[in-house]
Design an enzyme around this catalytic site. Structure first.
Site, PDB file in Angstrom:
ATOM      1  N   GLU A  45       0.734  -1.205   0.010  1.00 41.82           N
ATOM      2  CA  GLU A  45      -0.257   0.110   0.007  1.00 41.82           C
ATOM      3  C   GLU A  45       0.984   1.441  -0.137  1.00 41.82           C
ATOM      4  OE1 GLU A  45      -1.507   3.434   1.954  1.00 41.82           O
ATOM      5  OE2 GLU A  45      -0.475   2.005   3.275  1.00 41.82           O
ATOM      6  N   ASP A  49       0.576   3.816  -3.057  1.00 43.30           N
ATOM      7  CA  ASP A  49       0.257   4.926  -2.845  1.00 43.30           C
ATOM      8  C   ASP A  49       0.927   6.064  -3.793  1.00 43.30           C
ATOM      9  OD1 ASP A  49      -1.209   7.270  -1.440  1.00 43.30           O
ATOM     10  OD2 ASP A  49       0.712   7.652  -0.616  1.00 43.30           O
ATOM     11  N   ASP A 117      -7.146   1.509   0.938  1.00 45.02           N
ATOM     12  CA  ASP A 117      -5.500   1.036   0.984  1.00 45.02           C
ATOM     13  C   ASP A 117      -5.314  -0.304   0.069  1.00 45.02           C
ATOM     14  OD1 ASP A 117      -4.857   2.807   2.956  1.00 45.02           O
ATOM     15  OD2 ASP A 117      -4.861   1.374   4.758  1.00 45.02           O
ATOM     16  N   GLU A 120      -4.769   0.583  -3.327  1.00 44.70           N
ATOM     17  CA  GLU A 120      -3.273   0.957  -3.553  1.00 44.70           C
ATOM     18  C   GLU A 120      -2.416  -0.319  -3.434  1.00 44.70           C
ATOM     19  OE1 GLU A 120      -3.908   5.802  -1.799  1.00 44.70           O
ATOM     20  OE2 GLU A 120      -3.001   4.147  -0.466  1.00 44.70           O
TER      21      GLU A 120
END
Length: 224
Positions: A45, A49, A117, A120
């Site tokens: 994650e 991101d 999350d 990502e």
């Protein structure tokens, strides 16, 4: 015992557009920390991101000559936790998240934080398994409805409130968390925003930033 990626989940990933090579990594990308396994989605994650942010920034930059402030405004709206959670719901992600029975009973599979999350983390896995071009293509595929909707053109509610206060010669708005409830993976925040000698409003959401945004929006609707 070694865990393996569920065949139905693997098929779903492929149908969604991901290219699955390293099964163990994709299994980790879908595994919540409540499972108490060595590998979960947190590291992926973190990487995803950044992949998401760069992919969206690149797309926005290529669309014209908007100034930095407008680009940042749209970027922040598109990569927000709420938007990522909406994308997760649009592709039916929730049922494929590996999460403990207790966390599931606590509403973990419908948590904006967890859904966002995991979106990502899947982008992080796509980047590691297939490279940046493939990951960027997936970002465009998953976020296209958001990109084409013009999300982020309107000013962020907190920015709008800040400017309203300054324009009306008021002190800057003050935000305060007045309630935090629920388990760590499905926490709900309630935030109060005040502007001195004007009034106050509250907002509730699954993250502090989204609750502040909701409070600012409610304030502007009431007093702006």
């Amino acid at each position: 015992m070694n865990k393996t990626l569920d065949p139905e989940t693997r098929d779903w990933l492929i149908e969604t557009g991901f290219t699955v090579r390293d099964n163990a990594m994709w299994l980790a990308a879908l595994t919540h920390g409540s499972m108490d396994e060595i590998r979960n989605y947190q590291r992926l994650e973190f990487l995803g991101d950044r992949v998401l942010g760069l992919s969206i920034a690149d797309w926005l930059f290529s669309q014209g000559d908007a100034p930095e402030g407008k680009l940042a405004q749209r970027l922040n709206a598109i990569v927000s936790r709420g938007t990522c959670a909406d994308v997760a719901r649009s592709i039916g992600l929730a049922e494929h998240i590996r999460i403990s029975k207790q966390a599931r009973a606590d509403g973990g599979r419908d948590s904006d934080n967890i859904l966002g999350d995991v979106v990502e983390s899947l982008l992080g896995a796509e980047f590691l398994d297939n490279g940046f071009d493939a990951a960027r293509a997936m970002v465009h595929r998953l976020f296209r409805p958001v990109l084409e909707s013009g999300a982020g053109h309107a000013k962020h509610p907190k920015s709008a409130l800040q400017e309203w206060a300054a324009g009306n010669r008021r002190k800057p708005p003050e935000y305060e968390i007045i309630d935090r409830s629920g388990p760590d993976h499905a926490t709900t925040f309630t935030v109060r925003v005040k502007v001195y000698k004007v009034g106050e409003a509250e907002g509730t959401a699954s993250s502090k930033s989204e609750a502040e945004k909701a409070a600012a929006k409610a304030f502007m609707e009431r007093y702006g």
